[in-house]
Design a protein around this motif. Structure first.
Motif, PDB file in Angstrom:
ATOM      1  N   ALA A  92      12.991  14.925 -11.419  1.00 44.87           N
ATOM      2  CA  ALA A  92      13.397  15.058  -9.837  1.00 44.87           C
ATOM      3  C   ALA A  92      13.749  13.412  -9.138  1.00 44.87           C
ATOM      4  O   ALA A  92      14.287  13.926  -8.508  1.00 44.87           O
ATOM      5  N   LEU A  93      12.653  12.650  -9.449  1.00 45.59           N
ATOM      6  CA  LEU A  93      12.640  11.614  -8.186  1.00 45.59           C
ATOM      7  C   LEU A  93      14.107  10.833  -9.091  1.00 45.59           C
ATOM      8  O   LEU A  93      14.466  10.018  -8.417  1.00 45.59           O
ATOM      9  N   ASP A  94      13.806  10.940 -10.545  1.00 41.50           N
ATOM     10  CA  ASP A  94      15.449   9.911 -11.137  1.00 41.50           C
ATOM     11  C   ASP A  94      16.539  10.391 -10.550  1.00 41.50           C
ATOM     12  O   ASP A  94      17.196   9.791 -10.386  1.00 41.50           O
ATOM     13  N   GLN A  95      16.726  11.728 -10.340  1.00 42.19           N
ATOM     14  CA  GLN A  95      18.179  12.132  -9.475  1.00 42.19           C
ATOM     15  C   GLN A  95      18.300  11.864  -7.757  1.00 42.19           C
ATOM     16  O   GLN A  95      19.060  11.985  -7.715  1.00 42.19           O
ATOM     17  N   ILE A  96      17.507  11.056  -7.598  1.00 41.62           N
ATOM     18  CA  ILE A  96      17.257  10.668  -5.898  1.00 41.62           C
ATOM     19  C   ILE A  96      17.796  10.172  -5.224  1.00 41.62           C
ATOM     20  O   ILE A  96      17.724   8.784  -6.124  1.00 41.62           O
ATOM     21  N   GLU A  97      19.121   9.990  -4.565  1.00 42.75           N
ATOM     22  CA  GLU A  97      19.814   8.082  -3.951  1.00 42.75           C
ATOM     23  C   GLU A  97      18.612   7.079  -3.320  1.00 42.75           C
ATOM     24  O   GLU A  97      17.660   7.793  -3.038  1.00 42.75           O
ATOM     25  N   GLY A  98      18.569   6.041  -3.900  1.00 44.81           N
ATOM     26  CA  GLY A  98      17.636   5.008  -3.312  1.00 44.81           C
ATOM     27  C   GLY A  98      17.140   5.604  -1.809  1.00 44.81           C
ATOM     28  O   GLY A  98      16.247   5.488  -1.601  1.00 44.81           O
ATOM     29  N   HIS A  99      17.774   5.532  -1.267  1.00 50.06           N
ATOM     30  CA  HIS A  99      17.956   5.401   0.975  1.00 50.06           C
ATOM     31  C   HIS A  99      17.356   6.949   0.924  1.00 50.06           C
ATOM     32  O   HIS A  99      16.174   7.290   1.802  1.00 50.06           O
ATOM     33  N   GLU A 100      17.494   7.989  -0.090  1.00 50.89           N
ATOM     34  CA  GLU A 100      16.650   9.219   0.431  1.00 50.89           C
ATOM     35  C   GLU A 100      15.270   8.940  -0.043  1.00 50.89           C
ATOM     36  O   GLU A 100      14.496   9.710   0.589  1.00 50.89           O
ATOM     37  N   LEU A 101      15.342   8.856  -1.190  1.00 54.23           N
ATOM     38  CA  LEU A 101      13.962   8.170  -1.665  1.00 54.23           C
ATOM     39  C   LEU A 101      12.816   7.040  -1.020  1.00 54.23           C
ATOM     40  O   LEU A 101      12.100   8.114  -0.815  1.00 54.23           O
ATOM     41  N   VAL A 102      13.407   6.498  -0.657  1.00 56.17           N
ATOM     42  CA  VAL A 102      12.791   5.322   0.536  1.00 56.17           C
ATOM     43  C   VAL A 102      12.483   6.665   1.382  1.00 56.17           C
ATOM     44  O   VAL A 102      11.187   6.249   2.302  1.00 56.17           O
ATOM     45  N   GLU A 103      12.998   7.305   2.568  1.00 58.83           N
ATOM     46  CA  GLU A 103      12.600   8.674   3.512  1.00 58.83           C
ATOM     47  C   GLU A 103      11.776   9.368   2.905  1.00 58.83           C
ATOM     48  O   GLU A 103      11.146   9.333   3.870  1.00 58.83           O
ATOM     49  N   LEU A 104      11.969   9.738   2.178  1.00 62.45           N
ATOM     50  CA  LEU A 104      10.811  11.025   1.100  1.00 62.45           C
ATOM     51  C   LEU A 104       9.814   9.989   0.657  1.00 62.45           C
ATOM     52  O   LEU A 104       8.733  10.576   1.381  1.00 62.45           O
ATOM     53  N   PHE A 105       9.207   8.654   0.936  1.00 67.04           N
ATOM     54  CA  PHE A 105       8.107   8.142   0.451  1.00 67.04           C
ATOM     55  C   PHE A 105       7.403   7.917   1.678  1.00 67.04           C
ATOM     56  O   PHE A 105       6.269   8.057   1.913  1.00 67.04           O
ATOM     57  N   GLN A 106       8.543   7.681   3.317  1.00 62.58           N
ATOM     58  CA  GLN A 106       7.657   7.970   3.977  1.00 62.58           C
ATOM     59  C   GLN A 106       7.599   8.716   4.572  1.00 62.58           C
ATOM     60  O   GLN A 106       6.890   8.835   5.804  1.00 62.58           O
ATOM     61  N   SER A 107       7.679   9.912   4.247  1.00 60.31           N
ATOM     62  CA  SER A 107       7.401  11.329   5.055  1.00 60.31           C
ATOM     63  C   SER A 107       5.659  11.522   4.188  1.00 60.31           C
ATOM     64  O   SER A 107       5.429  12.163   4.588  1.00 60.31           O
ATOM     65  N   MET A 108       5.474  10.975   2.879  1.00 61.21           N
ATOM     66  CA  MET A 108       4.217  11.348   2.387  1.00 61.21           C
ATOM     67  C   MET A 108       2.873  10.472   2.395  1.00 61.21           C
ATOM     68  O   MET A 108       3.257  10.076   3.270  1.00 61.21           O
ATOM     69  N   ASP A 109       1.900  11.349   1.947  1.00 61.11           N
ATOM     70  CA  ASP A 109       0.196  11.170   2.540  1.00 61.11           C
ATOM     71  C   ASP A 109       0.144  10.311   2.141  1.00 61.11           C
ATOM     72  O   ASP A 109       0.705   9.532   0.791  1.00 61.11           O
ATOM     73  N   PRO A 110      -0.635   9.153   1.783  1.00 60.67           N
ATOM     74  CA  PRO A 110      -0.613   8.046   0.676  1.00 60.67           C
ATOM     75  C   PRO A 110      -1.168   8.453  -0.491  1.00 60.67           C
ATOM     76  O   PRO A 110      -0.545   7.775  -1.652  1.00 60.67           O
ATOM     77  N   GLU A 111      -1.914   9.466  -0.597  1.00 57.30           N
ATOM     78  CA  GLU A 111      -1.794  10.264  -1.787  1.00 57.30           C
ATOM     79  C   GLU A 111      -0.791  10.552  -2.815  1.00 57.30           C
ATOM     80  O   GLU A 111      -0.615   9.659  -4.055  1.00 57.30           O
ATOM     81  N   GLU A 112       0.415  11.482  -2.127  1.00 54.03           N
ATOM     82  CA  GLU A 112       0.943  11.541  -3.244  1.00 54.03           C
ATOM     83  C   GLU A 112       1.624  10.183  -3.278  1.00 54.03           C
ATOM     84  O   GLU A 112       2.651  10.293  -4.538  1.00 54.03           O
ATOM     85  N   LEU A 113       2.398   9.457  -1.942  1.00 54.40           N
ATOM     86  CA  LEU A 113       2.995   8.461  -2.684  1.00 54.40           C
ATOM     87  C   LEU A 113       2.499   7.244  -3.760  1.00 54.40           C
ATOM     88  O   LEU A 113       3.324   7.404  -4.105  1.00 54.40           O
ATOM     89  N   VAL A 114       1.430   7.238  -4.374  1.00 50.08           N
ATOM     90  CA  VAL A 114       1.411   6.349  -4.989  1.00 50.08           C
ATOM     91  C   VAL A 114       1.370   7.227  -6.414  1.00 50.08           C
ATOM     92  O   VAL A 114       1.793   6.695  -6.925  1.00 50.08           O
ATOM     93  N   ILE A 115       1.558   8.702  -6.208  1.00 47.92           N
ATOM     94  CA  ILE A 115       1.644   9.714  -7.428  1.00 47.92           C
ATOM     95  C   ILE A 115       3.112   8.854  -7.549  1.00 47.92           C
ATOM     96  O   ILE A 115       3.118   8.649  -8.845  1.00 47.92           O
ATOM     97  N   ALA A 116       3.718   9.429  -6.863  1.00 46.14           N
ATOM     98  CA  ALA A 116       5.200   9.922  -6.579  1.00 46.14           C
ATOM     99  C   ALA A 116       5.819   8.332  -7.171  1.00 46.14           C
ATOM    100  O   ALA A 116       6.338   8.069  -7.974  1.00 46.14           O
ATOM    101  N   TYR A 117       5.318   7.094  -6.520  1.00 49.21           N
ATOM    102  CA  TYR A 117       5.881   5.995  -6.834  1.00 49.21           C
ATOM    103  C   TYR A 117       6.059   4.784  -8.074  1.00 49.21           C
ATOM    104  O   TYR A 117       6.476   4.423  -8.906  1.00 49.21           O
ATOM    105  N   ARG A 118       4.227   5.533  -8.732  1.00 56.43           N
ATOM    106  CA  ARG A 118       4.238   5.194  -9.773  1.00 56.43           C
ATOM    107  C   ARG A 118       5.103   6.034 -11.091  1.00 56.43           C
ATOM    108  O   ARG A 118       4.982   5.468 -12.397  1.00 56.43           O
ATOM    109  N   LEU A 119       5.748   6.740 -11.140  1.00 57.36           N
ATOM    110  CA  LEU A 119       6.726   6.961 -11.634  1.00 57.36           C
ATOM    111  C   LEU A 119       8.330   6.982 -11.309  1.00 57.36           C
ATOM    112  O   LEU A 119       8.397   6.914 -12.675  1.00 57.36           O
ATOM    113  N   LEU A 120       8.159   5.726 -11.227  1.00 59.86           N
ATOM    114  CA  LEU A 120       9.555   4.912 -10.646  1.00 59.86           C
ATOM    115  C   LEU A 120       9.430   3.949 -11.949  1.00 59.86           C
ATOM    116  O   LEU A 120       8.481   3.551 -12.619  1.00 59.86           O
ATOM    117  N   PRO A 121      10.924   3.997 -12.508  1.00 58.70           N
ATOM    118  CA  PRO A 121      11.463   3.011 -13.701  1.00 58.70           C
ATOM    119  C   PRO A 121      10.302   1.816 -12.891  1.00 58.70           C
ATOM    120  O   PRO A 121      11.454   1.547 -11.631  1.00 58.70           O
TER     121      PRO A 121
END
Length: 456
Positions: A24-53
């Motif tokens: 799902a993360l691979d299908q999101i545009e860069g600017h949308e992904l940044v907005e999404l990450f900035q709404s996550m709490d720290p634990e969620e952000l770490v999990i999601a970020y580490r899944l990116l190429p």
């Protein structure tokens, strides 16, 4: 479509469905992904970020707020932190260093190559808020003796490591700035032409000690992609790129807005408050929310006292009680709309501090207009129902007054809370509800007492 994707991302995060989350993360545009990450709490952000190429992770990292970058750096293994830090542009690296604890910053700086460490130290040597602090020392420098062919060969060899290659700057052997040439002009010129023959000699520039906003504004006003930065001896030491300029102008505009309005809370402060209300302990949440709700409780008793004070009126004209919920609900809806409009306008920068009174007046006019329209409708409906135009008039006028007051306080209360440094997210709604209930009831019963004397 974006909302649907985001829904599934939150769903996969909660379920810890890593493979589906990665897809799902691979299908999101860069600017949308940044907005999404900035709404996550720290634990969620770490999990999601580490899944990116790897490449995409670095691109996203550079666009995140500094406080989120800091949180991610702390979550990385030492090897990952060093790799990410080293791959940042020097100006972005300096911005992050300024926010990191000294021990962490020192360790990361010591891991850089001598060349990268030198560029970072160079920027750290300039005063805060200056052009020298936001420039990047990575650029392509040409000399007047070069031919176009030699210049293009140099550009090809450095292009993959340089942030801005739209414009090349020409210096003498002592690095004194002499002019510039665009990549387009180099491509169109004969390869044996000297760079000196096609360069522009009168070009805008900034000094390292110039204010960063002045330099960024110059770049923006002249519609440039980059601006050369020189020291006091006119030696070229770096360039400011358009993305850095826009970032600075956005920060300065936000800061100016806060200063003019007397708003002391920054984005990071609002972010901290949000995290407390969502992820904080029970004690922290109650500390923020309970005092406001105790005020609401007190206002409820006051509303009861108002009803008691007009007990004789209620006993004489029982029918007027039928319309209390109508008046209260309309006021609550209008006040809620106004508060939401203010909150969104404040976040997006549409609420101008210097024009707040004008905007408050406009919102009040809107509330009055809605009150008049709904009041006329209520007058007709209540008169037809009760058979008494004076009851209809009392209800209609009460709606007009309550809509006006609710829209006025719906805009004013959150602005006042921000101005005094209070949390408007937790406080605005309950306070507006209390004010609306008290003023709505009082207005309604005063109108009834005045207009329905023949029934009392």
């Amino acid at each position: 479509m974006a909302a649907t994707k985001n829904f599934y991302i939150w769903k996969y995060l909660q379920e810890r469905n890593i493979q589906s989350l990665k897809t799902a993360l691979d299908q999101i545009e860069g600017h949308e992904l940044v907005e999404l990450f900035q709404s996550m709490d720290p634990e969620e952000l770490v999990i999601a970020y580490r899944l990116l190429p790897k490449t995409r992770a670095l691109q996203v990292f550079e666009l995140l707020d500094v406080d989120l970058q800091e949180g991610l750096i702390h979550s990385f293994t030492e090897e990952k932190a060093i790799e990410t830090f080293a791959n940042l542009d020097p100006d972005d690296r300096v911005r992050l260093v300024e926010e990191l604890p000294a021990t962490v910053a020192k360790k990361l700086l010591s891991s850089l190559s001598l060349e990268e460490r030198g560029m970072t130290d160079l920027l750290l040597g300039y005063e805060l808020q200056t052009a020298g602090r936001i420039m990047t020392p990575e650029y392509i420098r040409l000399t007047t003796e070069m031919t176009v062919k030699q210049a293009m060969n140099k550009i090809r060899s450095y292009a993959k490591d340089i942030e801005a290659i739209y414009t090349m700057y020409i210096t003498d052997e002592g690095r004194v700035l002499l002019g510039s040439v665009s990549l387009r002009n180099l491509l169109l010129a004969d390869e044996n032409t000297l760079v000196a023959d096609i360069m522009k000699t009168e070009i805008p520039f900034a000094h390292t000690h110039d204010d960063q906003e002045d330099a960024a504004r110059k770049l923006q006003n002249l519609s440039l992609m980059s601006l050369p930065v020189t020291d006091r001896e006119m030696r070229l030491v770096g360039v400011i790129t358009i993305d850095d300029a826009l970032h600075i102008l956005e920060e300065e505009a936000t800061e100016d807005m806060h200063i003019q309005a007397g708003l002391n809370s920054s984005n990071s402060k609002e972010s901290d408050r949000s995290r407390v209300l969502i992820s904080g302990s029970l004690g922290q949440i109650l500390k923020v929310r309970l005092p406001i709700l105790m005020m609401v409780l007190a206002s409820g008793f006051l509303s009861g006292f108002i009803l008691e004070g007009f007990e004789d009126v209620l006993n004489s004209v029982t029918a007027i009680a039928f319309f209390i919920p109508l008046i209260m609900d309309m006021g609550g809806s209008i006040g809620g709309q106004s508060t939401t409009i203010f909150a969104r306008g404040s976040v997006l920068g549409h609420i101008k501090p210097g024009k707040f009174l004008k905007q408050l007046g406009k919102e009040s006019t809107v509330g009055l207009s809605i009150g008049v329209i709904t009041g006329i409708f209520a007058f007709v409906a209540v008169t037809a129902w009760m058979g008494d135009p004076l009851i209809g008039l009392a209800v209609g006028l009460a709606l007009v007054a309550n809509c006006l007051l609710a829209s006025f306080f719906g805009f004013l209360v959150p602005f006042f809370l921000i101005k005094i440094g209070a949390d408007q997210a937790a406080g605005a709604g309950p306070i507006i509800t209390s004010i609306k209930d008290i003023t709505g009831l009082l207005t309604y019963f005063l109108l009834v007492s005045t207009l329905l004397t023949h029934l009392l």
